[in-house]
Scaffold this motif. Structure first.
Motif, PDB file in Angstrom:
ATOM      1  N   GLY A 110       0.822  -1.194   0.000  1.00 56.06           N
ATOM      2  CA  GLY A 110       0.000   0.000   0.000  1.00 56.06           C
ATOM      3  C   GLY A 110       0.857   1.246   0.000  1.00 56.06           C
ATOM      4  N   ASP A 133       1.639  -1.566  -4.746  1.00 57.84           N
ATOM      5  CA  ASP A 133       0.269  -1.058  -4.778  1.00 57.84           C
ATOM      6  C   ASP A 133      -0.305  -1.327  -6.158  1.00 57.84           C
ATOM      7  OD1 ASP A 133      -2.168   0.508  -4.476  1.00 57.84           O
ATOM      8  OD2 ASP A 133      -1.149   1.550  -2.843  1.00 57.84           O
ATOM      9  N   THR A 173      -2.822  -1.279   2.995  1.00 60.79           N
ATOM     10  CA  THR A 173      -3.527  -1.157   1.727  1.00 60.79           C
ATOM     11  C   THR A 173      -4.737  -0.231   1.886  1.00 60.79           C
ATOM     12  OG1 THR A 173      -5.107  -2.965   2.023  1.00 60.79           O
ATOM     13  CG2 THR A 173      -2.873  -3.567   1.309  1.00 60.79           C
TER      14      THR A 173
END
Length: 269
Positions: A110, A133, A173
């Protein structure tokens, strides 16, 4: 012949663990001048000398033993006659410094607001940072740095199998549904070896921690195994500002890294 610094740079670039040995003090007969240095890797001496013969072989063997522990330095005082079996009666003090040359890897899943604050902190540490990501626009906001590898991927969980086994894993995330597959892959790996991924943390509240535990239990992970999960992540300090959360996370992973190194050294010595 390469210099001391050239040899150390070469071993670091090759990620070859080594030990530097320095004669720091001597009383009576000594095989070398104070300040003499030697570099030892797992296969033996690669540069320099601290006197040759029995004393050097003793230092080489001690250095090789240190490479199998988590200790970063050691100081030994040896009576050359009694401890090493030499005919001279001097006493030598040696300082051993271990250079594992193995990057500490932190894998961040993330690249959102907290990651944008955390990663610039992490890359100032002696480590390798990996960030994944699915959103290219967030990856693009991260700084360019030689210690950072940021990657746009289609499946976050698939990246777990590509990580070094001693990576610290931080899941941040853009939602619970994306954290759980990553954590599931991490704890599957830990089922086979509980020393894999020694730090596993996920950002969130205590309520989120409960939901993650429930989902992972449904996927077959035991309550005991999930005790290794850090959630909420970070030390209890600061506010909810991304920068302050980042400081608390960085402090916690450093604290845990040092705790694990100490524990590993205690077990192995």
């Amino acid at each position: 012949m390469q210099s001391y610094f050239e040899t150390m740079a070469r071993l670091a670039a090759q990620e070859t663990p080594c030990v530097t040995v320095t004669l720091v003090h001597a009383v009576g007969s000594a095989p070398q001048n104070v300040g003499a240095k030697m570099i030892v890797e797992a296969q033996g001496r690669v540069w320099g000398t601290v006197g040759g013969g029995k004393v050097e072989n003793h230092c080489i063997a001690h250095s090789q033993g240190l490479l199998s522990t988590a200790r970063e330095h050691d100081h030994q005082i040896w009576n050359l006659q009694r401890d090493i079996g030499m005919t001279c009666g001097g006493v030598a003090h040696f300082f051993f410094e271990v250079h594992f040359n193995r990057p500490w890897t932190l894998a961040v899943f993330g690249a959102g607001h907290v990651s944008q604050a955390l990663i610039p902190l992490l890359v100032t540490l002696p480590c390798q940072v990996l960030c994944f990501d699915t959103r290219a626009e967030w990856i693009a906001r991260l700084p360019q740095h030689p210690r950072l590898r940021a990657q746009v991927v289609t499946d976050l969980a698939e990246q777990v199998s590509q990580l070094p086994e001693d990576s610290f894993v931080i899941s941040m995330t853009h939602g619970h549904a994306h954290d759980v597959p990553v954590l599931h892959a991490v704890f599957l790996a830990r089922q086979h070896n509980r020393h894999v991924f020694p730090y596993v943390g996920v950002i969130g509240s205590k309520a989120k921690a409960g939901a993650i535990h429930r989902d992972l239990r449904k996927q077959g992970h035991s309550k005991e195994a999930l005790q290794a999960l850090w959630c909420p992540i970070g030390l209890p300090l600061g506010s909810n500002l991304p920068a302050e959360i980042a400081v608390s996370i960085a402090a916690q992973v450093i604290q845990e890294r040092d705790r694990l190194r100490t524990l590993s050294g205690d077990v192995l010595e």
